[in-house]
Every structure is written in C-alpha cells, then in structure tokens.
Motif scaffolding. Sequence first.
Motif, PDB file in Angstrom:
ATOM      1  N   GLY A  93     -52.114 -35.126 -66.266  1.00 28.84           N
ATOM      2  CA  GLY A  93     -53.046 -35.499 -67.315  1.00 28.84           C
ATOM      3  C   GLY A  93     -53.937 -36.637 -66.889  1.00 28.84           C
ATOM      4  N   LEU A  94     -54.591 -37.219 -67.876  1.00 27.17           N
ATOM      5  CA  LEU A  94     -55.505 -38.345 -67.651  1.00 27.17           C
ATOM      6  C   LEU A  94     -54.822 -39.629 -68.087  1.00 27.17           C
ATOM      7  CD1 LEU A  94     -58.345 -39.523 -67.069  1.00 27.17           C
ATOM      8  CD2 LEU A  94     -58.933 -38.953 -69.441  1.00 27.17           C
ATOM      9  N   VAL A  95     -54.848 -40.628 -67.231  1.00 29.64           N
ATOM     10  CA  VAL A  95     -54.201 -41.899 -67.540  1.00 29.64           C
ATOM     11  C   VAL A  95     -55.057 -43.033 -66.977  1.00 29.64           C
ATOM     12  CG1 VAL A  95     -52.790 -41.867 -65.444  1.00 29.64           C
ATOM     13  CG2 VAL A  95     -51.992 -43.143 -67.449  1.00 29.64           C
ATOM     14  N   GLN A  96     -54.997 -44.182 -67.611  1.00 32.58           N
ATOM     15  CA  GLN A  96     -55.731 -45.332 -67.105  1.00 32.58           C
ATOM     16  C   GLN A  96     -54.985 -45.971 -65.935  1.00 32.58           C
ATOM     17  OE1 GLN A  96     -56.402 -47.944 -70.491  1.00 32.58           O
ATOM     18  NE2 GLN A  96     -58.457 -47.105 -70.757  1.00 32.58           N
ATOM     19  N   ALA A  97     -55.729 -46.639 -65.091  1.00 33.45           N
ATOM     20  CA  ALA A  97     -55.121 -47.365 -63.978  1.00 33.45           C
ATOM     21  C   ALA A  97     -54.059 -48.328 -64.507  1.00 33.45           C
ATOM     22  CB  ALA A  97     -56.180 -48.131 -63.206  1.00 33.45           C
ATOM     23  N   GLY A  98     -52.940 -48.361 -63.807  1.00 31.44           N
ATOM     24  CA  GLY A  98     -51.816 -49.187 -64.231  1.00 31.44           C
ATOM     25  C   GLY A  98     -50.818 -48.456 -65.101  1.00 31.44           C
ATOM     26  N   GLY A  99     -51.188 -47.265 -65.564  1.00 27.51           N
ATOM     27  CA  GLY A  99     -50.318 -46.486 -66.422  1.00 27.51           C
ATOM     28  C   GLY A  99     -49.303 -45.670 -65.649  1.00 27.51           C
ATOM     29  N   SER A 100     -48.562 -44.849 -66.387  1.00 30.09           N
ATOM     30  CA  SER A 100     -47.488 -44.044 -65.806  1.00 30.09           C
ATOM     31  C   SER A 100     -47.583 -42.601 -66.269  1.00 30.09           C
ATOM     32  CB  SER A 100     -46.124 -44.605 -66.230  1.00 30.09           C
ATOM     33  OG  SER A 100     -45.931 -45.922 -65.759  1.00 30.09           O
ATOM     34  N   LEU A 101     -47.071 -41.723 -65.446  1.00 33.54           N
ATOM     35  CA  LEU A 101     -46.907 -40.308 -65.782  1.00 33.54           C
ATOM     36  C   LEU A 101     -45.619 -39.823 -65.142  1.00 33.54           C
ATOM     37  CD1 LEU A 101     -50.408 -38.613 -65.247  1.00 33.54           C
ATOM     38  CD2 LEU A 101     -49.193 -38.869 -67.411  1.00 33.54           C
TER      39      LEU A 101
ATOM     40  N   TRP B  81     -44.134 -22.845 -52.930  1.00 32.46           N
ATOM     41  CA  TRP B  81     -45.042 -23.822 -53.526  1.00 32.46           C
ATOM     42  C   TRP B  81     -45.381 -23.467 -54.961  1.00 32.46           C
ATOM     43  CZ3 TRP B  81     -47.024 -28.114 -50.960  1.00 32.46           C
ATOM     44  CH2 TRP B  81     -46.705 -28.202 -49.608  1.00 32.46           C
ATOM     45  N   GLY B  82     -45.583 -24.511 -55.771  1.00 34.79           N
ATOM     46  CA  GLY B  82     -46.106 -24.307 -57.106  1.00 34.79           C
ATOM     47  C   GLY B  82     -47.622 -24.323 -57.098  1.00 34.79           C
ATOM     48  N   GLN B  83     -48.181 -24.071 -58.266  1.00 36.25           N
ATOM     49  CA  GLN B  83     -49.643 -24.012 -58.389  1.00 36.25           C
ATOM     50  C   GLN B  83     -50.286 -25.389 -58.511  1.00 36.25           C
ATOM     51  OE1 GLN B  83     -51.728 -21.232 -58.202  1.00 36.25           O
ATOM     52  NE2 GLN B  83     -49.825 -20.386 -57.387  1.00 36.25           N
ATOM     53  N   GLY B  84     -49.509 -26.358 -58.951  1.00 33.41           N
ATOM     54  CA  GLY B  84     -50.025 -27.710 -59.049  1.00 33.41           C
ATOM     55  C   GLY B  84     -50.398 -28.118 -60.458  1.00 33.41           C
ATOM     56  N   THR B  85     -50.442 -29.439 -60.661  1.00 35.25           N
ATOM     57  CA  THR B  85     -50.861 -30.011 -61.922  1.00 35.25           C
ATOM     58  C   THR B  85     -51.806 -31.172 -61.625  1.00 35.25           C
ATOM     59  OG1 THR B  85     -50.074 -30.924 -64.038  1.00 35.25           O
ATOM     60  CG2 THR B  85     -48.851 -31.576 -62.068  1.00 35.25           C
ATOM     61  N   GLN B  86     -52.872 -31.271 -62.403  1.00 34.74           N
ATOM     62  CA  GLN B  86     -53.907 -32.271 -62.152  1.00 34.74           C
ATOM     63  C   GLN B  86     -53.493 -33.625 -62.715  1.00 34.74           C
ATOM     64  OE1 GLN B  86     -57.117 -31.993 -60.569  1.00 34.74           O
ATOM     65  NE2 GLN B  86     -57.026 -34.237 -60.779  1.00 34.74           N
ATOM     66  N   VAL B  87     -53.647 -34.646 -61.899  1.00 38.40           N
ATOM     67  CA  VAL B  87     -53.450 -36.031 -62.320  1.00 38.40           C
ATOM     68  C   VAL B  87     -54.772 -36.762 -62.082  1.00 38.40           C
ATOM     69  CG1 VAL B  87     -52.275 -38.202 -61.844  1.00 38.40           C
ATOM     70  CG2 VAL B  87     -50.979 -36.063 -61.879  1.00 38.40           C
ATOM     71  N   THR B  88     -55.288 -37.366 -63.129  1.00 38.06           N
ATOM     72  CA  THR B  88     -56.531 -38.123 -63.029  1.00 38.06           C
ATOM     73  C   THR B  88     -56.294 -39.541 -63.523  1.00 38.06           C
ATOM     74  OG1 THR B  88     -57.833 -36.114 -63.401  1.00 38.06           O
ATOM     75  CG2 THR B  88     -58.954 -38.233 -63.665  1.00 38.06           C
ATOM     76  N   VAL B  89     -56.609 -40.509 -62.686  1.00 41.39           N
ATOM     77  CA  VAL B  89     -56.411 -41.913 -63.030  1.00 41.39           C
ATOM     78  C   VAL B  89     -57.786 -42.567 -63.131  1.00 41.39           C
ATOM     79  CG1 VAL B  89     -55.280 -44.071 -62.430  1.00 41.39           C
ATOM     80  CG2 VAL B  89     -54.235 -41.885 -61.766  1.00 41.39           C
ATOM     81  N   SER B  90     -58.092 -43.055 -64.310  1.00 39.96           N
ATOM     82  CA  SER B  90     -59.390 -43.685 -64.527  1.00 39.96           C
ATOM     83  C   SER B  90     -59.300 -45.186 -64.278  1.00 39.96           C
ATOM     84  CB  SER B  90     -59.867 -43.419 -65.946  1.00 39.96           C
ATOM     85  OG  SER B  90     -58.993 -44.000 -66.883  1.00 39.96           O
ATOM     86  N   SER B  91     -60.411 -45.743 -63.821  1.00 34.43           N
ATOM     87  CA  SER B  91     -60.422 -47.185 -63.503  1.00 34.43           C
ATOM     88  C   SER B  91     -60.854 -48.014 -64.698  1.00 34.43           C
ATOM     89  CB  SER B  91     -61.370 -47.435 -62.335  1.00 34.43           C
ATOM     90  OG  SER B  91     -62.664 -46.962 -62.647  1.00 34.43           O
TER      91      SER B  91
ATOM     92  N   SER C 176     -47.598 -47.618 -62.137  1.00 34.95           N
ATOM     93  CA  SER C 176     -48.679 -48.436 -61.556  1.00 34.95           C
ATOM     94  C   SER C 176     -49.732 -47.557 -60.893  1.00 34.95           C
ATOM     95  CB  SER C 176     -48.099 -49.420 -60.541  1.00 34.95           C
ATOM     96  OG  SER C 176     -47.138 -50.263 -61.136  1.00 34.95           O
ATOM     97  N   LEU C 177     -50.155 -46.567 -61.610  1.00 38.89           N
ATOM     98  CA  LEU C 177     -51.080 -45.593 -61.036  1.00 38.89           C
ATOM     99  C   LEU C 177     -52.428 -46.231 -60.709  1.00 38.89           C
ATOM    100  CD1 LEU C 177     -50.100 -42.547 -63.204  1.00 38.89           C
ATOM    101  CD2 LEU C 177     -50.171 -42.553 -60.710  1.00 38.89           C
ATOM    102  N   LYS C 178     -53.032 -45.721 -59.647  1.00 37.97           N
ATOM    103  CA  LYS C 178     -54.322 -46.210 -59.173  1.00 37.97           C
ATOM    104  C   LYS C 178     -55.320 -45.046 -59.158  1.00 37.97           C
ATOM    105  CE  LYS C 178     -51.876 -49.231 -55.921  1.00 37.97           C
ATOM    106  NZ  LYS C 178     -51.696 -49.599 -54.486  1.00 37.97           N
ATOM    107  N   PRO C 179     -56.598 -45.340 -59.226  1.00 36.31           N
ATOM    108  CA  PRO C 179     -57.586 -44.249 -59.155  1.00 36.31           C
ATOM    109  C   PRO C 179     -57.424 -43.392 -57.908  1.00 36.31           C
ATOM    110  CG  PRO C 179     -58.644 -46.248 -59.919  1.00 36.31           C
ATOM    111  CD  PRO C 179     -57.235 -46.632 -59.529  1.00 36.31           C
ATOM    112  N   GLU C 180     -56.984 -43.970 -56.818  1.00 36.93           N
ATOM    113  CA  GLU C 180     -56.813 -43.192 -55.591  1.00 36.93           C
ATOM    114  C   GLU C 180     -55.609 -42.251 -55.639  1.00 36.93           C
ATOM    115  OE1 GLU C 180     -57.150 -46.521 -55.877  1.00 36.93           O
ATOM    116  OE2 GLU C 180     -55.934 -47.585 -54.369  1.00 36.93           O
ATOM    117  N   ASP C 181     -54.831 -42.322 -56.702  1.00 35.64           N
ATOM    118  CA  ASP C 181     -53.739 -41.352 -56.899  1.00 35.64           C
ATOM    119  C   ASP C 181     -54.239 -40.064 -57.537  1.00 35.64           C
ATOM    120  OD1 ASP C 181     -51.644 -44.107 -57.848  1.00 35.64           O
ATOM    121  OD2 ASP C 181     -51.621 -43.032 -55.930  1.00 35.64           O
TER     122      ASP C 181
END
Length: 124
Positions: A10-18, A114-124, A85-90
């Motif tokens: 999902g979408l999370v802000q920098a510094g957040g967790s998933l 392999w699985g199909q994958g799940t999108q992780v987006t980290v906003s700054s 501690s997610l970063k935008p580069e993650d």
Amino acid sequence: QVQLVESGGGLVQAGGSLRLSCAASGLTFGSYTMGWFRQAPGKEREFVAAYSWSGGNTYYADSVKGRFIISRDNAKNTVYLQMNSLKPEDTAVYSCAANRLGGLGSRGNQYEHWGQGTQVTVSS
C-alpha cells in the motif's frame, strides 16, 4: 500447483510501517527457504530478506537490516515481512519466492517459485 500470494502492500508515509504477507499453497512449506525480493521501476530486482527452511536462520540485505524483519508461520504456510522506518527508496513491487531445501540465497535464480508481487509506495 504451487501458488504464492502476497498481500499487505500500500501507500505509507516515510517513517511508517507495513507488514507484508505471502501465503503459500501446493507445496510442503516447511521444506522451503522463503525469500523476499523487490523491484523498483527502471531497476533490477534485488534481494531483501530470506528465512531458512531449517534452523530458524535469517539473512537481510544491508539496505534493510535493522528496519525489516522476516518471519514465518509454518502452521499457516505464510511468510511475513515487517517493514519499519520506511523510506521513499523502499518503494517497489515486493515479491516472495520459495527455494526447496535451499540455503539463505540472495540470488533470484536460486528460487523456484515466485508470487506476483504487491506494490509498496513510500511517500516523502
């Protein structure tokens, strides 16, 4: 038929967790080393973490060490990736992979499924 299905992205802000999950079916889960990989747009796939099929050993890429935790529940045929501690580069598509009776490999060609994958987006 082996299936690996990721969830939890999902979408999370920098510094957040998933917490990502990967549910496996069609295989003897306890006999597989499980890995997480990620691929960002325009970049090659890179290793993130792995959990051995025996001995409870784990292995992390330097870029995530101390922030991510891989775990598994053999009773649920599921491997998890707790990302803190997610970063935008993650930001990337995260995929899980299975390697029968394998070591803690960091190369994609060491994993058979392999699985199909799940999108992780980290906003700054």
